[in-house]
Design a protein around this motif. Structure first.
Motif, mmCIF file in Angstrom:
data_model
loop_
_atom_site.group_PDB
_atom_site.id
_atom_site.type_symbol
_atom_site.label_atom_id
_atom_site.label_comp_id
_atom_site.label_asym_id
_atom_site.label_seq_id
_atom_site.Cartn_x
_atom_site.Cartn_y
_atom_site.Cartn_z
ATOM 1 N N THR A 191 3.277 -3.470 33.385
ATOM 2 C CA THR A 191 3.570 -2.205 34.001
ATOM 3 C C THR A 191 2.338 -1.051 34.151
ATOM 4 O OG1 THR A 191 6.025 -2.258 33.978
ATOM 5 C CG2 THR A 191 5.053 -0.155 34.298
ATOM 6 N N TYR A 192 1.640 -0.980 35.233
ATOM 7 C CA TYR A 192 0.535 0.029 35.075
ATOM 8 C C TYR A 192 0.672 0.883 36.309
ATOM 9 C CZ TYR A 192 -1.277 -4.235 32.598
ATOM 10 O OH TYR A 192 -1.459 -5.206 31.686
ATOM 11 N N ARG A 193 0.252 1.948 36.248
ATOM 12 C CA ARG A 193 0.539 2.913 37.383
ATOM 13 C C ARG A 193 -0.255 2.645 38.676
ATOM 14 N NH1 ARG A 193 -2.303 7.761 34.386
ATOM 15 N NH2 ARG A 193 -4.238 8.036 35.606
ATOM 16 N N PHE A 225 -4.468 1.822 37.430
ATOM 17 C CA PHE A 225 -4.779 2.193 36.135
ATOM 18 C C PHE A 225 -4.297 1.573 35.081
ATOM 19 C CE2 PHE A 225 -4.284 4.924 32.495
ATOM 20 C CZ PHE A 225 -6.026 5.436 32.219
ATOM 21 N N LYS A 256 -5.458 -3.678 27.348
ATOM 22 C CA LYS A 256 -4.258 -4.180 28.168
ATOM 23 C C LYS A 256 -4.618 -5.404 28.841
ATOM 24 C CE LYS A 256 -1.659 -0.918 26.546
ATOM 25 N NZ LYS A 256 -0.534 -1.393 25.600
ATOM 26 N N HIS A 257 -3.718 -6.361 28.815
ATOM 27 C CA HIS A 257 -3.761 -7.592 29.354
ATOM 28 C C HIS A 257 -4.435 -7.735 30.820
ATOM 29 C CE1 HIS A 257 -0.781 -9.026 26.293
ATOM 30 N NE2 HIS A 257 -1.782 -8.550 25.589
ATOM 31 N N ASN A 292 0.004 -12.751 33.826
ATOM 32 C CA ASN A 292 0.523 -11.722 32.965
ATOM 33 C C ASN A 292 1.133 -10.804 33.705
ATOM 34 O OD1 ASN A 292 0.472 -10.117 30.319
ATOM 35 N ND2 ASN A 292 -0.396 -8.722 31.872
ATOM 36 N N LEU A 333 12.779 1.386 26.009
ATOM 37 C CA LEU A 333 11.625 0.807 25.129
ATOM 38 C C LEU A 333 11.380 1.114 23.717
ATOM 39 C CD1 LEU A 333 8.722 1.712 27.697
ATOM 40 C CD2 LEU A 333 9.324 -0.358 27.004
ATOM 41 N N ASN A 390 11.512 6.123 30.569
ATOM 42 C CA ASN A 390 11.595 4.901 30.299
ATOM 43 C C ASN A 390 11.736 4.661 28.731
ATOM 44 O OD1 ASN A 390 8.730 5.355 29.392
ATOM 45 N ND2 ASN A 390 8.548 5.643 31.618
ATOM 46 N N ALA A 413 7.710 -6.249 31.523
ATOM 47 C CA ALA A 413 6.333 -6.006 31.765
ATOM 48 C C ALA A 413 5.594 -4.731 31.020
ATOM 49 C CB ALA A 413 6.166 -5.884 33.322
ATOM 50 N N ALA A 414 6.677 -3.877 30.770
ATOM 51 C CA ALA A 414 6.047 -2.658 29.799
ATOM 52 C C ALA A 414 6.023 -2.682 28.553
ATOM 53 C CB ALA A 414 7.095 -1.539 30.413
ATOM 54 N N GLN A 415 6.279 -3.950 27.994
ATOM 55 C CA GLN A 415 6.000 -4.535 26.635
ATOM 56 C C GLN A 415 4.971 -5.112 26.411
ATOM 57 O OE1 GLN A 415 9.821 -5.538 24.273
ATOM 58 N NE2 GLN A 415 10.643 -5.078 26.287
ATOM 59 N N SER A 416 4.219 -5.250 25.186
ATOM 60 C CA SER A 416 3.386 -6.236 24.953
ATOM 61 C C SER A 416 4.393 -7.415 24.289
ATOM 62 C CB SER A 416 2.366 -5.824 23.921
ATOM 63 O OG SER A 416 1.260 -6.746 23.693
ATOM 64 N N ARG A 419 5.947 5.592 20.811
ATOM 65 C CA ARG A 419 4.648 4.857 20.423
ATOM 66 C C ARG A 419 4.092 5.857 19.386
ATOM 67 N NH1 ARG A 419 2.428 0.976 23.326
ATOM 68 N NH2 ARG A 419 2.986 1.198 25.705
ATOM 69 N N SER A 433 -5.250 0.841 30.848
ATOM 70 C CA SER A 433 -5.916 1.077 29.839
ATOM 71 C C SER A 433 -6.629 -0.098 29.146
ATOM 72 C CB SER A 433 -4.886 1.757 28.733
ATOM 73 O OG SER A 433 -4.376 2.934 29.076
ATOM 74 N N ALA A 444 9.923 4.960 37.441
ATOM 75 C CA ALA A 444 10.024 5.400 36.123
ATOM 76 C C ALA A 444 8.895 6.342 35.872
ATOM 77 C CB ALA A 444 9.961 4.363 35.123
#
Ligand SMILES: Cc1cc2nc3c(=O)[nH]c(=O)nc-3n(C[C@H](O)[C@H](O)[C@H](O)COP(=O)(O)O)c2cc1C
Length: 488
Positions: A161-163, A175, A180-181, A158, A314, A310, A212-215, A346, A177, A301
């Motif tokens: 995009t995670y900070r 980090f 998330k995968h 997978n 998105l 971003n 990466a920032a999308q599911s 979102r 959530s 971003a």
């Protein structure tokens, strides 16, 4: 096949006239503030390339504001250059219909191998990692990054995009959530008593960030998905931990997330516009290999109050995917979908339908809330008739205030998927949040008797325009007021 090198992309953006260079800014809140001003005050906000960053060698660069315009979004997705937001959503839906994933291609060499450090020689402070917001608890190297993990059961890689916060020369925290995968993968490794192998790319082809920032789906490889969009395989190199990485990336780290070591992560200015998740203990990643190109470029971003760095691109992708998901769920006659950039793409979704039967509007809203693109961190779904343009917030609010009677037309759905980022949910209840469905369609039972809309006939307006010509401005009606971050 489209090129997969960030530097070619930067040149193309420069050719579009949408790149601005800044030399001499500080990593410590200065390049962030320049970005904020450009984001809020320029239309479209340009992409910003920072060089000669204070305290760092020239050539070590930061690229921010990558995808915040219709033309840069189109360039990245391989779509027509002069489309507006509606056109981009439709073009992207069209493209997705024929999208076949193309598996990445393993190669032996690539620019990312130009510089390599291992274990004790690694120094993550050598990069001009910005401090992005005044109350951030540290410096974040990963914002427009791709965090790659492997499912220990299936081998699926997978990319999310995670900070990513820098703690010391070899220590990062990521980090992720709940739900998330990357977190599911980490949980699986930890449950088996193993550290979680991970690879992070901190600068790469913007398409790899955007996917990466999308599911794109549980079990779906983002690298394969991106290859399908490009029209050819993404070149990858084999990693030490069984996780590959893009051969054209700018900066890559390999290592493991340790199950028994934590550091304080956050606070961080988040995409809802708040420091909502605060600071807490987070498992750390110990880096054991660092690779970077000569004169590396960090892609960035930084989140913030929406619309942000971003949200534009998105919003386009999410609107297209949600529209497709509604159709796949059997919702007929969808006339438009907008996952609004003003709510971070979102938290506010508007669906326009041509009402066909009783309950059609509620069906559309519930399908949206259940699909993978609409489920997480959502809050309001507004369903409107097809005469309302879902992109036009003034029209949407007019429909809500005139066709949605609160007593009967608003429904609450409780205990849906939320997370630490949700500012309105108090700390002890984070994880769940509710949704409001606003049915702003004309009531089905008396839709034919519903008061008529005050409007001129298009033919009459055309006649008047023909007579009064240039005194009335450009044809096609009033140009919409520019909205921050929404672009054309
Ligand atoms: C700039 C940016 C930063 C993000 N930061 C995070 C983050 O820190 N943690 C997180 O869980 N999701 C974050 N997201 C959202 C995830 O990238 C998104 O939910 C994505 O679908 C995650 O990948 P996955 O579905 O494969 O888990 C961020 C998105 C963007 C665009």
């Amino acid at each position: 096949m489209q090129d997969e090198d960030l530097r070619t992309w930067i040149q193309a953006v420069d050719d579009l006239g949408e790149l601005e260079r800044f030399d001499g800014a500080s990593w410590d809140l200065e390049l962030a503030a320049i970005s904020e001003i450009a984001l809020r005050e320029r239309r479209p906000p340009p992409a910003l390339l920072f060089d000669h960053i204070v305290d760092y060698p020239s050539g070590f660069r930061v690229l921010n504001g990558l995808l915040n315009s219709p033309r840069r979004t189109a360039l990245t997705l391989g779509l027509g250059a002069d489309l507006d937001s509606r056109g981009l959503v439709q073009a992207w839906r069209q493209r997705l219909r024929s999208l076949e994933p193309i598996a990445p291609r393993l190669v032996e060499r690539g620019p990312i191998l130009e510089n390599e450090q291992r274990t004790a020689a690694i120094d993550l402070w050598q990069f001009p990692t910005p401090k992005w917001h005044e109350e951030d608890g540290g410096r974040y190297l990963g914002t427009a990054c791709a965090v790659m993990t492997r499912d220990p059961d299936t081998g699926w890689i997978n990319s999310g995009t995670y900070r990513v916060q820098v703690h010391d020369e070899r220590t990062l925290s990521i980090f992720i959530s709940p739900g998330k995968h990357g977190l599911i993968h980490r949980q699986k490794h930890f449950s088996a008593g193993q550290p979680c192998p991970v690879v992070i790319s901190f600068g790469q082809d913007p398409l790899l960030f955007l996917v990466a920032a999308q599911s794109v789906g549980y079990g779906v490889s983002e690298l394969g998905y991106a290859g399908g969009i490009k029209g050819g395989p993404i070149a990858i190199l084999a990693g030490d931990h069984g996780i590959p990485f893009p051969a054209h990336a700018e900066i890559v780290v390999e290592g493991v997330i340790l199950p028994d070591e934590t550091r304080t992560e956050g606070p961080f200015g988040e995409s809802t516009g708040y420091y909502a998740s605060g600071a807490r203990d987070e498992y750390v990643m110990r880096v054991d290999r660092l690779l970077y190109r000569d004169d590396p470029i960090i892609t960035a971003a930084p989140p913030g109050r929406p619309p942000g760095e971003n949200t534009y691109a998105l919003s386009i992708c999410r609107s297209a995917l949600v529209w497709d998901a509604l159709e796949q769920a059997g919702v007929p006659d969808v006339a438009g979908v907008c996952c609004h950039p003003v709510a971070g793409s979102r938290m506010l979704h508007v669906v326009a339908i041509r009402q066909r039967y009783p309950g059609h509007a509620k069906q559309a809203a519930l399908a949206l809330l259940g699909c993978s693109q609409g489920a997480y961190l959502s809050r309001y779904v507004v369903v409107v008739d097809e005469d309302i343009d879902p992109y036009d917030l003034e029209a949407v609010i007019w429909a809500v205030t005139t066709r949605c009677e609160p007593e009967g037309d608003i429904d609450i759905v409780r205990r849906m998927w939320s997370g630490p980022l949700d500012p309105i949910v108090p700390p002890e209840h984070k994880g769940f949040s509710s949704r409001a469905i606003l049915d702003a369609t004309r009531p089905w039972e008396w839709r034919d008797q519903f008061p008529r809309v005050v409007a001129f006939r298009p033919e009459h307006l055309a006649e008047v325009r023909a007579r009064w010509g240039s005194r009335l401005g450009p044809p096609g009606g009033a140009a919409p007021l520019p909205r921050p971050g929404v672009g054309a």
